[in-house]
Design a protein around this motif. Structure first.
Motif: not given
Lengths: 148, 148
Positions: B62-85
């Motif tokens: 929940n906190r990660l989604s809130v912080l992302e929605a608030e544009q404090i964090l950015k979530k990206q797929v890991s370049p070399h591991n598709k199952s990792k963010y």
DNA sequence: TCTTAGTGCTTGCAAAATGCAAGCAAATAT
DNA sequence: ATATTTGCTTGCATTTTGCAAGCACTAAGA
């Protein structure tokens, strides 16, 4: 003892200074009470209740008791009105000023609906000077309160 | 939409920048996630879970989604591991550094059980230099993350 | 290819914290 | 004597948190 006070007897989650601090004032109300005393000259329960954020009476009573137990606030009977209490900052409470100022500065920068008022504008231009002036004033107040 | 995200659609309690800020990160967990990214180089959900404060999985999500929605964090797929963010700070998130530093400094001063480690000792002596060094580094990281 | 492990979640449920309205007791004010 | 101010407490409904379990997707190993 109040149930709500119990947690302050328990062991900390960790020995990280950030975590320990958040266990004390990491909630949506404590720093607003500190703000009211620090920056708005409020001293009494009824004045805190008047703030626009509308804290509930039981939550206010609980936060005041926690902040007093943590020695951030000091509660004293008003000199000329025995039915009134004055809450003031201890030196430990005064030292929260830089945190409050940084939170204000960040909030003013990123919340468009929060207009920068006089203090906010001064902080933007000369943060260090504002902090040291307020620290001086608040420490004088704290010394004065400790004499009574 | 998650029920727990609903509140972020509602009106603020007031237009005070301190109050608005506390509505975003005024809780016992958000700034610990920020700390982990900012000062400990953590980037993933599983790394955040490992911290000694032991956040619950649903609260972390929940906190990660809130912080992302608030544009404090950015979530990206890991370049070399598709199952990792990889979670990284945005410039708005980087600007929380002075708040985190001041909270750490206060906590180290008043919680005896919190030993000042290297960073804490440097902050005590030369706070401004530490903040500006970290700001440089974190802003570089933020620019790098925004390119991907 | 079947299985196992890693990663990042969601769900259900109990416990705790919060919010709201009402009540209340001591000290002043009228 | 009565009303008002001040600083709470109490009861109850709602919301948030904490805990354990489960689950979907990816990747790696046999």
């Amino acid at each position: 003892m109040q149930v709500l006070l119990k947690k302050y007897m328990e062991k900390n989650r960790s020995d990280c200074p950030i975590s320990c601090s958040l266990e004390v004032f990491g909630d949506k109300w404590s720093l607003l009470i500190i703000r009211d005393i620090m920056l708005r000259g409020k001293v009494s329960y009824s004045e805190f209740l008047e703030s626009e954020e509308k804290i509930a009476t039981n939550i206010l009573a609980n936060r005041l008791s926690v902040l007093e137990a943590e020695q951030i606030l000091k509660k004293q009977v008003s000199p000329h009105n025995k039915s009134k209490y004055c809450y003031s900052l201890t030196p430990k409470g005064v030292d929260l000023l830089p945190i409050v100022i940084e939170i204000m500065d960040w909030g003013a920068k990123y919340h468009v609906q929060c207009p920068r008022r006089e203090l906010g504008k001064r902080i933007k231009k000369e943060k260090a000077a504002v902090i040291s002036e307020y620290l001086d004033k608040l420490h004088r107040d704290a010394r004065h309160a400790s004499k009574q």
